[in-house]
Write an enzyme that holds these catalytic residues in place. Sequence first.
Site, mmCIF file in Angstrom:
data_model
loop_
_atom_site.group_PDB
_atom_site.id
_atom_site.type_symbol
_atom_site.label_atom_id
_atom_site.label_comp_id
_atom_site.label_asym_id
_atom_site.label_seq_id
_atom_site.Cartn_x
_atom_site.Cartn_y
_atom_site.Cartn_z
ATOM 1 C CG HIS A 1 -2.048 0.950 1.102
ATOM 2 N ND1 HIS A 1 -1.944 2.290 1.401
ATOM 3 C CD2 HIS A 1 -3.309 0.743 0.665
ATOM 4 C CE1 HIS A 1 -3.105 2.864 1.157
ATOM 5 N NE2 HIS A 1 -3.951 1.964 0.698
ATOM 6 C CG ASP B 1 -8.506 -4.739 -2.417
ATOM 7 O OD1 ASP B 1 -9.703 -4.526 -2.151
ATOM 8 O OD2 ASP B 1 -7.777 -3.916 -2.990
HETATM 9 N N1 ACO Z 1 4.181 -7.939 -4.415
HETATM 10 C C1 ACO Z 1 5.523 -7.890 -4.564
HETATM 11 N N2 ACO Z 1 6.262 -6.747 -4.488
HETATM 12 C C2 ACO Z 1 5.590 -5.614 -4.267
HETATM 13 C C3 ACO Z 1 4.184 -5.579 -4.092
HETATM 14 C C4 ACO Z 1 3.489 -6.793 -4.174
HETATM 15 N N3 ACO Z 1 2.163 -6.817 -4.021
HETATM 16 N N4 ACO Z 1 3.806 -4.304 -3.883
HETATM 17 C C5 ACO Z 1 4.908 -3.549 -3.927
HETATM 18 N N5 ACO Z 1 6.002 -4.340 -4.144
HETATM 19 C C6 ACO Z 1 7.397 -3.895 -4.192
HETATM 20 C C7 ACO Z 1 7.714 -3.163 -5.486
HETATM 21 O O1 ACO Z 1 8.192 -4.040 -6.479
HETATM 22 C C8 ACO Z 1 8.746 -2.175 -5.016
HETATM 23 O O2 ACO Z 1 9.976 -2.854 -4.883
HETATM 24 P P1 ACO Z 1 11.373 -2.107 -5.200
HETATM 25 O O3 ACO Z 1 11.463 -1.000 -4.200
HETATM 26 O O4 ACO Z 1 12.406 -3.154 -5.058
HETATM 27 O O5 ACO Z 1 11.262 -1.596 -6.609
HETATM 28 C C9 ACO Z 1 8.305 -1.794 -3.616
HETATM 29 O O6 ACO Z 1 7.569 -2.926 -3.145
HETATM 30 C C10 ACO Z 1 7.410 -0.549 -3.549
HETATM 31 O O7 ACO Z 1 6.334 -0.746 -4.444
HETATM 32 P P2 ACO Z 1 5.686 0.406 -5.328
HETATM 33 O O8 ACO Z 1 5.016 -0.224 -6.498
HETATM 34 O O9 ACO Z 1 6.690 1.495 -5.581
HETATM 35 O O10 ACO Z 1 4.611 0.982 -4.295
HETATM 36 P P3 ACO Z 1 3.377 1.905 -4.649
HETATM 37 O O11 ACO Z 1 3.075 2.664 -3.421
HETATM 38 O O12 ACO Z 1 3.624 2.691 -5.879
HETATM 39 O O13 ACO Z 1 2.216 0.859 -5.006
HETATM 40 C C11 ACO Z 1 0.514 -0.753 -4.711
HETATM 41 C C12 ACO Z 1 1.302 0.411 -4.075
HETATM 42 C C13 ACO Z 1 0.007 -0.335 -6.105
HETATM 43 C C14 ACO Z 1 -0.686 -1.042 -3.839
HETATM 44 C C15 ACO Z 1 1.422 -1.994 -4.809
HETATM 45 O O14 ACO Z 1 1.827 -2.394 -3.525
HETATM 46 C C16 ACO Z 1 0.748 -3.170 -5.537
HETATM 47 O O15 ACO Z 1 0.797 -3.237 -6.765
HETATM 48 N N6 ACO Z 1 0.078 -4.086 -4.780
HETATM 49 C C17 ACO Z 1 -0.652 -5.191 -5.382
HETATM 50 C C18 ACO Z 1 -2.016 -4.724 -5.854
HETATM 51 C C19 ACO Z 1 -2.959 -4.412 -4.698
HETATM 52 O O16 ACO Z 1 -3.102 -5.183 -3.758
HETATM 53 N N7 ACO Z 1 -3.654 -3.268 -4.801
HETATM 54 C C20 ACO Z 1 -4.657 -2.852 -3.798
HETATM 55 C C21 ACO Z 1 -4.141 -1.715 -2.965
HETATM 56 S S1 ACO Z 1 -5.340 -1.252 -1.748
HETATM 57 C C22 ACO Z 1 -6.467 -0.385 -2.623
HETATM 58 O O17 ACO Z 1 -6.182 0.347 -3.510
HETATM 59 C C23 ACO Z 1 -7.834 -0.556 -2.272
#
Ligand code: ACO
Length: 427
Positions: free
Chosen positions: A315, A373
């Site tokens: 998140h 979620d």
């Molecule tokens: N699985 C594996 N790695 C992950 C995940 C994940 N679910 N989420 C983030 N990471 C990693 C990224 O690869 C990144 O790694 P790095 O620093 O080595 O490059 C780091 O964690 C930070 O991730 P970002 O994508 O920069 O974080 P951001 O804040 O932009 O994205 C998000 C947040 C979109 C929720 C992301 O965590 C994700 O895609 N999660 C999966 C989808 C999800 O569950 N979405 C629902 C969110 S809650 C809602 O909106 C209701």
Amino acid sequence: MGTITLTNNQTNESFEFELIDCNRGPQAVDFSKLFERTNIFSYDPGYGSTAGCKSTISYIDGKNSQLLYKGIPIEDIVEKYRFTDVCKLLLTDSLPKDKTESDEFDLELRHRGFLHEGLVNIFQAFPDNAHPMANLSSAVAALSTFYFEHRDMHKEEDYQIMARRIIAKITTLVAFSYRNSIGAPFIYPDINRSYVENFLYMLRAYPHGKLKHTLKGEQEITPLEIEALDKIFSLHADHGQNASTTTVRNVASTGAHPYAAISAGINALWGAAHGGANEKVLIQLNEIGDVKNVAKFVERAKDKNDPFRLMGFGHRVYKSYDPRAKTIKNLKNELDKKGIKMDHRLSDIAEKLEEVALSDDYFKARGLYPNVDFYSGIILTALKIPVSLFTPIFVIGRMPGWCAQLIEHVKDPTTRITRPRQVYVGK
Ligand code: ACO
């Protein structure tokens, strides 16, 4: 209050900017005149360090797993109030003072739950197998043609009617979107059923005969099911300036019709990085298939050469456990004990996934925890809600938040049309 000084090392010029004390959480710096004063603008893709508005609706403390609606912790909200009370709280700043007022608000929504017949006909133009989210955003945009007057809102009453109308009708629209997607005839709202019960009724009922509450089998709607779905709606009611709320505000900032802005919010929510994740979580749990495969999928999620991500994990704001996920997990276990049987295979995979991920350095270093979620789909499945409706369920829950945020935005004289700049790197 205080100031922060920004020094341009190329010119040796210094500029002072005011700090803003937020009621809770870290301070902000007022950069609204940054460009005017310095001819330099900020670059912040994804707006992780930028606030576009001031808000009084919900507060998130991402370090300490805290979420408040109007100052009330989410755990208390879910324990003590029903979803329609939460709607009233977000829209009017106060909870119903007693059961009578609470029932009156629910009844008002029920009265407004019917759709104009012209709108009902629109569904017939959609293909049978359309995803309910596609039907839904189109139908909400179409709602603006039936209530065109909401484009000009001046009095408090105007805002309230606009919001209550869409909160009331969204359950009918979701139910119709679903029934359309499976080619089933529509079930009209039943004024005698409460807001949440009515929604389950419109999803499940047969279009003929008089269905009694006591009817056993697929159509039976139990008080425990109503309570479970009510809590799920409340847990989704608002969440700061997330992508869909920001979309609603951005569209509303242009003076567009509020239902057009909300339709845009629905589209923003659909994506898998946002509300669409609840659908993807269940698909992923099925793909994992067995607890013995969990470690393999966790490895895939860590592999930077593999686009695979654990859905329902991570998140932007929470770098600790999402309090909504904790509440939903507890709710899942509680409902299972009380008789709404969960799919134990999926539930075990999810819990193992959480256990393995949370003890893994990759997830610990990045603060990746289950989000709202992650567990919701297991409960929704136990409530016999099909996977394609998971994100529309989120839409129903988030509707009071979108409405309250939209109203806050258009009433605030300091907000302007949203218009960020760009760092130009082209020819
Ligand atoms: N699985 C594996 N790695 C992950 C995940 C994940 N679910 N989420 C983030 N990471 C990693 C990224 O690869 C990144 O790694 P790095 O620093 O080595 O490059 C780091 O964690 C930070 O991730 P970002 O994508 O920069 O974080 P951001 O804040 O932009 O994205 C998000 C947040 C979109 C929720 C992301 O965590 C994700 O895609 N999660 C999966 C989808 C999800 O569950 N979405 C629902 C969110 S809650 C809602 O909106 C209701």
